[in-house]
Write a protein that holds these residues in place. Structure first.
Motif, PDB file in Angstrom:
ATOM      1  N   CYS B  61       0.799  -1.139  -0.046  1.00 24.00           N
ATOM      2  CA  CYS B  61      -0.012  -0.248   0.160  1.00 24.00           C
ATOM      3  C   CYS B  61       0.889   1.270   0.084  1.00 24.00           C
ATOM      4  O   CYS B  61       0.369   2.097  -0.120  1.00 24.00           O
ATOM      5  N   GLY B  62       2.171   1.087   0.263  1.00 19.78           N
ATOM      6  CA  GLY B  62       3.055   2.193   0.186  1.00 19.78           C
ATOM      7  C   GLY B  62       2.889   3.067   1.654  1.00 19.78           C
ATOM      8  O   GLY B  62       3.648   4.193   1.594  1.00 19.78           O
ATOM      9  N   THR B  63       2.094   2.631   2.798  1.00 15.46           N
ATOM     10  CA  THR B  63       2.305   3.252   3.911  1.00 15.46           C
ATOM     11  C   THR B  63       3.514   3.202   4.856  1.00 15.46           C
ATOM     12  O   THR B  63       4.240   2.340   4.782  1.00 15.46           O
ATOM     13  N   TRP B  64       3.993   4.327   5.268  1.00 17.30           N
ATOM     14  CA  TRP B  64       4.936   4.509   6.291  1.00 17.30           C
ATOM     15  C   TRP B  64       4.619   4.243   7.518  1.00 17.30           C
ATOM     16  O   TRP B  64       3.334   4.777   7.956  1.00 17.30           O
ATOM     17  N   PHE B  65       4.969   3.489   8.432  1.00 12.43           N
ATOM     18  CA  PHE B  65       4.567   3.389   9.962  1.00 12.43           C
ATOM     19  C   PHE B  65       5.755   3.179  10.803  1.00 12.43           C
ATOM     20  O   PHE B  65       7.011   2.830  10.297  1.00 12.43           O
ATOM     21  N   ASN B  66       5.437   3.103  12.115  1.00  9.82           N
ATOM     22  CA  ASN B  66       6.419   2.809  12.953  1.00  9.82           C
ATOM     23  C   ASN B  66       6.343   1.531  13.575  1.00  9.82           C
ATOM     24  O   ASN B  66       5.397   1.128  13.785  1.00  9.82           O
ATOM     25  N   ILE B  67       7.483   0.728  14.112  1.00  8.35           N
ATOM     26  CA  ILE B  67       7.477  -0.373  14.816  1.00  8.35           C
ATOM     27  C   ILE B  67       8.211  -0.176  16.172  1.00  8.35           C
ATOM     28  O   ILE B  67       9.210   0.272  16.076  1.00  8.35           O
ATOM     29  N   ALA B  68       7.935  -0.954  17.136  1.00  5.13           N
ATOM     30  CA  ALA B  68       8.933  -1.132  18.288  1.00  5.13           C
ATOM     31  C   ALA B  68       9.139  -2.797  18.366  1.00  5.13           C
ATOM     32  O   ALA B  68       8.468  -3.552  18.200  1.00  5.13           O
ATOM     33  N   ARG B  69      10.735  -2.961  17.875  1.00  6.78           N
ATOM     34  CA  ARG B  69      11.192  -4.182  17.764  1.00  6.78           C
ATOM     35  C   ARG B  69      12.240  -4.579  18.753  1.00  6.78           C
ATOM     36  O   ARG B  69      13.084  -3.763  18.885  1.00  6.78           O
ATOM     37  N   ASP B  70      12.158  -5.907  19.285  1.00  5.53           N
ATOM     38  CA  ASP B  70      13.107  -6.138  20.296  1.00  5.53           C
ATOM     39  C   ASP B  70      14.307  -6.681  19.334  1.00  5.53           C
ATOM     40  O   ASP B  70      14.088  -7.765  18.488  1.00  5.53           O
ATOM     41  N   THR B  71      15.416  -6.228  19.399  1.00  6.01           N
ATOM     42  CA  THR B  71      16.573  -6.848  18.452  1.00  6.01           C
ATOM     43  C   THR B  71      17.334  -7.987  18.870  1.00  6.01           C
ATOM     44  O   THR B  71      18.069  -8.461  18.036  1.00  6.01           O
ATOM     45  N   VAL B  72      16.904  -8.464  20.121  1.00  7.03           N
ATOM     46  CA  VAL B  72      17.506  -9.553  20.410  1.00  7.03           C
ATOM     47  C   VAL B  72      16.415 -10.891  19.912  1.00  7.03           C
ATOM     48  O   VAL B  72      16.904 -11.796  19.193  1.00  7.03           O
ATOM     49  N   THR B  73      15.195 -10.832  20.112  1.00  5.93           N
ATOM     50  CA  THR B  73      14.413 -11.764  19.824  1.00  5.93           C
ATOM     51  C   THR B  73      13.595 -11.350  18.386  1.00  5.93           C
ATOM     52  O   THR B  73      12.945 -12.396  17.559  1.00  5.93           O
ATOM     53  N   HIS B  74      13.776 -10.228  17.868  1.00  7.75           N
ATOM     54  CA  HIS B  74      12.978  -9.711  16.735  1.00  7.75           C
ATOM     55  C   HIS B  74      11.434  -9.878  16.858  1.00  7.75           C
ATOM     56  O   HIS B  74      10.937  -9.557  15.827  1.00  7.75           O
ATOM     57  N   GLU B  75      10.985  -9.884  18.014  1.00 12.18           N
ATOM     58  CA  GLU B  75       9.876  -9.574  18.400  1.00 12.18           C
ATOM     59  C   GLU B  75       9.219  -8.305  18.089  1.00 12.18           C
ATOM     60  O   GLU B  75       9.833  -7.579  18.554  1.00 12.18           O
ATOM     61  N   ILE B  76       8.058  -7.976  17.339  1.00 13.83           N
ATOM     62  CA  ILE B  76       7.516  -6.817  16.919  1.00 13.83           C
ATOM     63  C   ILE B  76       6.471  -6.447  18.116  1.00 13.83           C
ATOM     64  O   ILE B  76       5.538  -7.333  18.163  1.00 13.83           O
ATOM     65  N   LYS B  77       7.110  -5.703  19.109  1.00 11.77           N
ATOM     66  CA  LYS B  77       6.261  -5.449  20.394  1.00 11.77           C
ATOM     67  C   LYS B  77       4.967  -4.591  19.842  1.00 11.77           C
ATOM     68  O   LYS B  77       3.988  -4.588  20.518  1.00 11.77           O
ATOM     69  N   ARG B  78       5.142  -3.563  18.994  1.00  9.09           N
ATOM     70  CA  ARG B  78       3.974  -2.675  18.848  1.00  9.09           C
ATOM     71  C   ARG B  78       4.098  -1.948  17.199  1.00  9.09           C
ATOM     72  O   ARG B  78       5.337  -1.829  16.586  1.00  9.09           O
ATOM     73  N   VAL B  79       3.081  -1.960  16.603  1.00 13.77           N
ATOM     74  CA  VAL B  79       3.022  -1.018  15.414  1.00 13.77           C
ATOM     75  C   VAL B  79       2.060   0.037  15.566  1.00 13.77           C
ATOM     76  O   VAL B  79       0.997  -0.018  16.135  1.00 13.77           O
ATOM     77  N   TYR B  80       2.625   1.253  15.132  1.00 10.99           N
ATOM     78  CA  TYR B  80       1.744   2.277  15.363  1.00 10.99           C
ATOM     79  C   TYR B  80       1.986   3.459  14.233  1.00 10.99           C
ATOM     80  O   TYR B  80       3.094   3.354  13.587  1.00 10.99           O
ATOM     81  N   SER B  81       1.009   4.486  13.964  1.00 12.19           N
ATOM     82  CA  SER B  81       1.350   5.364  13.283  1.00 12.19           C
ATOM     83  C   SER B  81       2.333   6.389  13.199  1.00 12.19           C
ATOM     84  O   SER B  81       3.058   6.614  14.299  1.00 12.19           O
ATOM     85  N   ILE B  82       2.577   6.717  11.936  1.00 15.28           N
ATOM     86  CA  ILE B  82       3.919   7.702  11.885  1.00 15.28           C
ATOM     87  C   ILE B  82       3.649   8.922  12.917  1.00 15.28           C
ATOM     88  O   ILE B  82       4.732   9.485  13.211  1.00 15.28           O
ATOM     89  N   ALA B  83       2.525   9.246  12.958  1.00 15.42           N
ATOM     90  CA  ALA B  83       2.223  10.572  13.553  1.00 15.42           C
ATOM     91  C   ALA B  83       2.261  10.409  15.276  1.00 15.42           C
ATOM     92  O   ALA B  83       2.423  11.318  15.996  1.00 15.42           O
TER      93      ALA B  83
END
Lengths: 961, 92
Positions: B61-83
């Motif tokens: 879709c071309g959407t930019w967005f933010n994620i919070a990722r654990d760099t040890v386990t690569h678990e994606i803790k949260r996905v949230y809007s760019i704003a």
């Protein structure tokens, strides 16, 4: 001839005989045999030679862990090296050769390496082949070493690829894997069960037992029948999970026979992964423990049950655990009686007296005798602390060894599951940290199968602490000649090599592995890693847990490149983009080339004309008459919205709001570092509508970058972007007669010089078709870039060539266009600029300085590094001799000196001026006009003069005509 | 290969996305000193743990967005809007 067949075994069919060749000699086996079982039954002992010392190697295992019997199968495009004989299903007409020997596997003259083995210890290569250089020795080393040969011709086979998403992936179709798949399937999950073997059953195939009081064959059949009833469970044999990756991605390598493809690569995402990969038996370490005839105990059981093959006449089992007694009982059930059991412990954990055979407790094998084949073993008896209180010899042509089972932790380790050393097993066990990864059964270190099956049935964790009731003994014999005690059978690593590494302080597991190459051969140390690090722990007086283990990485077993590549070869290797006028170019005989992702015409050679001639002719024709060029690859980004002008003003270095409707401007786009990122033309179609024309190579990046600024940083701007690059075809008409040619089309656009000046854009119609025409030029001639909807491009092209015939119109390609732009001194971003070029380096310093508003990269232009005076600046270059073109990339130096002061960025032989011209980036270049320098390329120096880069029409009369 | 939950399209393979680097960078004013501007250009966090980063679903879709990722386990803790501002806690 020592091994023999007692019957058909559970998998072979004596009624179906298969004929095959091994080193040119004809043999027969049964359908259902592997190469290993068929050759063993035929009395073959030596299957190859070891990598370094060229010792004879026989069959050591019955599965993937095989470190000895690696063979070369097939020839030409189908040739495959390093095939484990234990995994190769026998087929009629199979051609197999041995590897790593010269001249033959029976008489290997390179065996002399073994005689002088003390001269080639660990680290030998690193210490020896350094003077004068490794290359001086490489031919010889490669010739004497090496595992077989790569395919010598293109692979004629086909490979399939599949992508799947499942709820549960079960890795391994042994008893616990089957039970887990059944349970998951019955709960309604979509399940895939992958088994690398040719059939399901795992350990039960090699070592049948009682489950729930019934024979395990019955349990197996019942379980398979139950699974077959569940439509949401897919079961695959011949399918190996070769790697696990982040977020439960798995890659599966499936061998396919007679199914239209040789192999299938399955890429799979699972909500949950269950690892039930079982365990791998570990070998014992003693003198001459590599002699053909010595085999893992479990492998002997496997050949007995599955293929009816008994490994020898005089069987002896030696080990440090209770598996010895189970195996001896197993053989007795089949009427085969073991000559002796040698247990390094004093107290077995199971009853043994009823077996009625000589059992030597507190004893260990310390040496073996025989030439290429085992015929005697030397056993020592321990008394108190004296390990060699008494020694005696036993007649033995097949020795089954068991150092206990080590959980197959590879897959768990791929996804960084912590491994814990369990003393009771003398092995590592995985401890999964996440709920979507489960390890069960022997892979978890639980060797009590019935308890594991019960746990699966109840749906509870399979974590009972099952081990050996009387513990497990050491896998190492005491003392002896350590340089004859093999740890890695494939790469010839001995205990002495490990000790040398430790003495030289390579005492971390990672260092020791690389220094000795232990575990680095194609088997990846499935039978050698654990012993090596156990020895390291002992020698350095550390606990094994502290020494740790090297990381296991994918693939679990080698995956052929063909499987990974699939059908993405040749023209399917990468997607190509074809221009709207692609067919026109082909029918004109264009020399096509790939520019970025686009297939574009380089030029259009005529019969008996080479490309250089064609470029020269086309460039001259554009200067004297008119040419047309397919410019459709140019990026076309539409920018609409109330804030469009303000947005572009931030993106471009140029001043955008002052641009009038109907006008274009040439502009530079920078990165935040101030480096020139793209150049192009932006056009104002209306107050709130712009068209941005980017270079062909950067269209996608420019669009992505603009989107990022809009979505992430300029949230308040009301702007919409659309990448319309492929919606429009562009026919660029250039040359003194360009206007005359375009005027022959029916158009509502006024083409006259005053009504449509240079750097104008007009929208209207051409022959009734919507058209956008821009008066911009990359050639220095009068030029109209005519854009029409892509579907009309071919018609416009054909018509332009037809209607312009009497005007001398010629098609011209990318290379001719490059000659034209170099003559005119127009820079090409990416050729005449590099990753450090800022606007002031190419003469745009004033334009940048005059703009007050902020824009991308503005602040960076005043960073200290970007205002240095000795920066590389773009200049023109004129060779003083009339020879051919300068070499792009040649260094620029002061005459006779060797310090590079810059380099040639673009060069050509100008057809209009009949002499070579070029451009270059030169230190402080603009202050050095008329200076004489030298270009230096591969030892050739040419005198050049620094000039302005504009060689043709410096006053621009032709351009504005 | 990660499985990234695009806020618009749902979970898709990583190869459909473009990594945009650390999120929540503040672009300094054009009058800032060299030091400040250099920090913005070249200096990034490299935590062992939660990393706040932005991604674009470029082949979707071309959407930019933010994620919070654990760099040890690569678990994606949260996905949230760019704003949205950077989450205060560990992202969970």
């Amino acid at each position: 001839m020592s091994a023999y067949r007692i019957g058909p075994g559970s998998e072979t069919q004596a009624s179906e005989r298969l004929s095959f060749r091994f080193n040119g000699r004809r043999y027969t086996g049964y359908s259902g045999d592997t190469l290993a079982s068929a050759l063993l039954a035929a009395g073959v002992r030596v299957f190859g030679r070891s990598f370094k010392r060229h010792r004879p190697r026989g069959v050591f295992a019955a599965g993937v862990e095989e470190p000895g019997a690696l063979v070369q199968v097939g020839s030409e495009g189908r040739g495959t090296p390093n095939v484990r004989a234990s995994l190769l299903p026998l087929e009629d007409g199979l051609e197999v050769r041995t590897q790593s020997h010269w001249p033959s596997v029976r008489l290997d003259l390179l065996r002399s390496f073994d005689v002088f083995s003390s001269l080639i210890p660990a680290g030998f290569y690193n210490k020896t082949f350094i003077w004068p250089s490794w290359q001086a020795y490489e031919y010889f080393v490669r010739h004497t070493a090496g595992f077989g040969v790569c395919p010598q011709k293109p692979d004629p086979e086909r490979y399939a690829e599949r992508h799947l998403a499942v709820d549960v992936l079960v890795c391994g179709g042994g008893p616990t894997g089957l039970a887990a798949a059944l349970a998951a399937g019955q709960a309604g999950n979509r399940v895939l069960l992958a088994e690398q073997d040719s059939r399901f059953g795992g350990s039960l195939l090699a070592s049948p037992m009682k489950i729930d009081g019934r024979r395990s064959e019955q349990w197996l059949q019942r379980t398979l029948d139950a699974i077959a009833q569940i439509p949401n469970v897919e079961t695959l044999t011949h399918t190996r999970v070769s790697g696990l990756y982040d977020h439960n991605l798995a890659l599966l390598d499936r061998r396919m026979h007679d199914a239209g493809a040789r192999a299938e690569l399955i890429s799979l995402r699972a909500k949950k992964i269950i690892i039930a990969t079982g365990a791998i038996e570990q070998p014992l370490i003693f003198e001459n423990n590599d002699r053909p005839g010595i085999m893992l105990l479990g492998a002997m059981q496997s050949y007995l049950h599955r293929h009816g093959v008994v490994a020898g006449q005089n069987l002896v089992f030696a080990g440090n655990n209770d598996l010895l007694y189970k195996a001896a009982y197993d053989f007795a059930q089949q009427g085969v009686f073991v000559k002796a059991i040698i247990d390094s412990r004093f107290e077995p954990g199971v009853p043994y007296k009823h077996l009625g055979l000589p059992i030597h407790l507190g004893c260990e094998v310390i040496d073996t005798k025989g030439g290429k084949e085992l015929n005697r073993i030397v056993v020592s008896q321990r008394k108190g602390a004296d390990f060699r209180a008494k020694t005696f010899k036993l007649k033995c042509d097949a020795l089954g060894v068991s150092g206990g089972l080590a959980p197959c932790v590879h897959l768990a380790s791929h996804v960084k599951t912590p491994l814990r050393f369990k003393e009771s097993l003398a092995a590592f066990v995985p401890e999964p940290q996440s709920e979507d990864l489960q390890v069960i059964g022997a892979a978890r270190g639980n060797f009590d199968l019935e308890a594991s099956l019960e746990a699966i049935a109840k749906g509870v964790a399979d974590e009972q602490d099952a081990g050996y009731s009387q513990g497990i003994g050491s896998r190492f014999s005491s003392g002896g000649n350590l340089s004859k005690q093999w740890v890695d059978l494939l790469y010839d690593v001995t205990v002495a090599d490990l000790d040398l590494a430790i003495r030289e302080n390579y005492s971390s597991v990672e260092h020791m592995k690389r220094y000795t190459t232990n575990g680095m051969a194609v088997d990846q140390g499935k039978t050698s890693n654990l012993n090596a690090l156990t020895h390291l722990a002992e020698a350095t007086e550390r606990p094994v847990a502290e020494v740790g283990t090297t990381t296991y990485r994918p693939p679990y077993m080698p995956v052929s490149l063909g499987t990974l590549v699939g059908d993405k070869t040749n023209r399917f290797y990468a997607p190509v983009r074809e221009l709207p006028m692609h067919r026109q170019h082909l029918s004109l005989g264009a020399a096509m080339d790939i520019y970025g992702a686009w297939h574009r015409p380089a030029c259009y050679p005529r019969p008996r004309e080479d490309e250089e001639d064609a470029v020269r002719r086309e460039a001259l024709q554009v200067r004297s008459h008119v040419g047309i060029c397919d410019g459709s690859a140019l990026g076309k980004i539409e920018v609409h919205g109330p804030d469009a002008a303000e947005f572009l003003n931030f993106i471009y270095l140029n001043n955008v709001p002052t641009l009038k409707v109907g006008s274009c401007r040439y502009g530079l786009m920078l990165s935040e570092q101030g480096v020139i990122f793209d150049d192009g033309v932006f056009c104002r179609l209306g107050d709130t509508e712009f068209l941005v024309s980017t270079t062909s190579a950067h269209a996608a990046q420019v669009y992505r970058s603009m989107e990022e600024w809009l979505q992430c940083e300029l949230l308040n701007m009301d702007v919409t972007l659309m990448n319309a690059t492929e919606s429009w075809a562009n026919v660029t008409i250039a040359g003194p007669r360009a206007r005359e040619l375009l005027a022959r089309f029916d158009t509502d656009i006024d083409l006259s010089r005053d009504a449509f000046p240079f750097m104008g854009i007009r929208t209207g119609h051409l022959e009734g078709v919507p058209a956008r025409v821009m008066r911009v030029s990359f050639s220095g001639e009068v030029c109209f870039e005519v854009n029409v909807p892509a579907a009309y491009g071919a018609d416009l092209w054909d018509e332009a060539l037809g209607r312009g015939e009497d005007l001398g119109v010629t098609p011209y390609g990318v290379e001719s266009m490059m000659v034209l732009r170099i003559e005119k001194g127009f820079m090409h971003v990416g050729s005449d600029t590099d990753g450090q070029t800022v606007p002031q380096d190419v003469g745009w310093g004033l334009i940048a300085a005059r703009k007050n508003a902020d824009f991308v990269g503005k602040r960076s232009l005043s960073m200290s590094n970007n205002v240095r005076e000795d920066r590389l600046q773009l200049v023109g270059l004129e060779p003083l001799d009339p020879r051919g073109s300068l070499m792009t990339g040649a260094h620029l130096t002061k005459p006779g000196e060797s310090t590079s002061e810059g380099y040639v960025t673009s060069a050509c032989f100008s057809p209009s001026l009949n002499r070579p011209v070029g451009m270059g980036l030169l230190k402080d270049g603009r202050q050095r006009m008329s200076e004489e320098l030298e270009s230096y390329d591969c030892g050739i120096r040419r005198a050049v003069r620094v000039t302005s880069p504009v060689f043709v029409d410096p006053e621009g009369a032709r351009l504005h005509a | 290969m990660f499985l990234i939950p695009c806020p618009h399209c749902g979970a898709r393979d990583e190869q459909e996305f473009t990594f945009g680097g650390e999120g929540h960078l503040i672009r300094p004013d054009v009058r800032s000193d060299d030091e400040t501007w250099g920090q913005y250009l070249f200096f990034r966090d490299n935590p062992k743990g939660i990393h706040y980063e932005r991604w674009c679903h470029s082949f979707g879709c071309g959407t930019w967005f933010n994620i919070a990722r654990d760099t040890v386990t690569h678990e994606i803790k949260r996905v949230y809007s760019i704003a949205e501002p950077k989450p205060e806690t560990d992202g969970s």
